[in-house]
Motif scaffolding. Sequence first.
Motif, mmCIF file in Angstrom:
data_model
loop_
_atom_site.group_PDB
_atom_site.id
_atom_site.type_symbol
_atom_site.label_atom_id
_atom_site.label_comp_id
_atom_site.label_asym_id
_atom_site.label_seq_id
_atom_site.Cartn_x
_atom_site.Cartn_y
_atom_site.Cartn_z
ATOM 1 N N ASP A 76 0.831 -1.223 0.000
ATOM 2 C CA ASP A 76 0.000 0.000 0.000
ATOM 3 C C ASP A 76 0.860 1.267 0.000
ATOM 4 O O ASP A 76 0.607 2.200 0.766
ATOM 5 N N SER A 77 1.854 1.277 -0.853
ATOM 6 C CA SER A 77 2.801 2.399 -0.889
ATOM 7 C C SER A 77 3.072 2.845 -2.318
ATOM 8 O O SER A 77 3.075 2.025 -3.246
ATOM 9 N N VAL A 78 3.316 4.133 -2.469
ATOM 10 C CA VAL A 78 3.931 4.627 -3.703
ATOM 11 C C VAL A 78 5.436 4.575 -3.467
ATOM 12 O O VAL A 78 5.927 5.104 -2.451
ATOM 13 N N ILE A 79 6.152 3.917 -4.377
ATOM 14 C CA ILE A 79 7.596 3.755 -4.223
ATOM 15 C C ILE A 79 8.303 4.497 -5.354
ATOM 16 O O ILE A 79 8.128 4.157 -6.527
ATOM 17 N N ALA A 80 9.065 5.537 -5.006
ATOM 18 C CA ALA A 80 9.893 6.228 -6.008
ATOM 19 C C ALA A 80 11.248 5.542 -6.012
ATOM 20 O O ALA A 80 11.949 5.534 -4.996
ATOM 21 N N THR A 81 11.596 4.934 -7.141
ATOM 22 C CA THR A 81 12.909 4.272 -7.253
ATOM 23 C C THR A 81 13.935 5.274 -7.780
ATOM 24 O O THR A 81 13.584 6.351 -8.255
ATOM 25 N N GLY A 82 15.208 4.890 -7.733
ATOM 26 C CA GLY A 82 16.246 5.670 -8.386
ATOM 27 C C GLY A 82 16.291 5.300 -9.865
ATOM 28 O O GLY A 82 15.869 4.195 -10.249
#
Length: 173
Positions: A76-82
């Motif tokens: 349940d997360s928005v994940i900003a990757t590199g």
Amino acid sequence: MDMKRKTNIVLIGMPAAGKSTIGVLLAKKLGLSFMDTDLVIQAREKKLLPEIIAQRGIDRFLELEERCLCSLGVTDSVIATGGSAVYSGQAMAALGGTGVLVYLETGLDALETRLSSLDSRGVVRSRGQSVADLYRERIPLYQKYADVTVPCGSMTPDQVLSTLMNIKQIVKG
Ligand SMILES: Nc1ncnc2c1ncn2[C@@H]1O[C@H](COP(=O)(O)OP(=O)(O)O)[C@@H](O)[C@H]1O
Ligand SMILES: O=C(O)C1=C[C@@H](OP(=O)(O)O)[C@@H](O)[C@H](O)C1
Ligand SMILES: [Mg+2]
């Protein structure tokens, strides 16, 4: 934790595409948690990303990033990757197992304006590789792993957010 359900939204794309900026806005709008994997790596290593890359080298940084991305354990997360996340097929498989992979597609011109210094930002690249070289190398990887591609080069962050909020795979409820 039920890792079989795809409850995360995972943002991928070039450095300065807007993954971190848009990610937090999207999480707020959808009532999800937000995680920026660059910050997770920094906290684990107790160093800034440009320091890790300069002191330990690109290969070691990519190993650390892969390990981080494969062990996030969030739902349940928005994940900003590199931007370099797509160099690891293993990491992409792990992230894709827990969420929808959304490629923030940005044209080279916008990126060249935003990326004034690759070194101070800490971008993974070989000596002498320009933004254009990186762009050519990476675009096929983002395209390969994306479940959804969102063209957002000439949009403001708010316009990108509105576009994302109209995409069925992102707004499921
Ligand atoms: N849609 C956009 N339009 C204009 N500038 C943007 C946009 N998205 C991000 N930026 C700017 O670009 C820079 C890099 O954004 P950032 O969110 O850190 O990208 P990423 O996490 O993909 O590397 C920041 O200065 C941010 O304000
Ligand atoms: O594209 C890259 O090589 C990188 C991008 C950075 O993240 P952003 O994409 O958020 O700038 C960070 O992961 C690292 O310094 C390497
Ligand atoms: Mg970022």
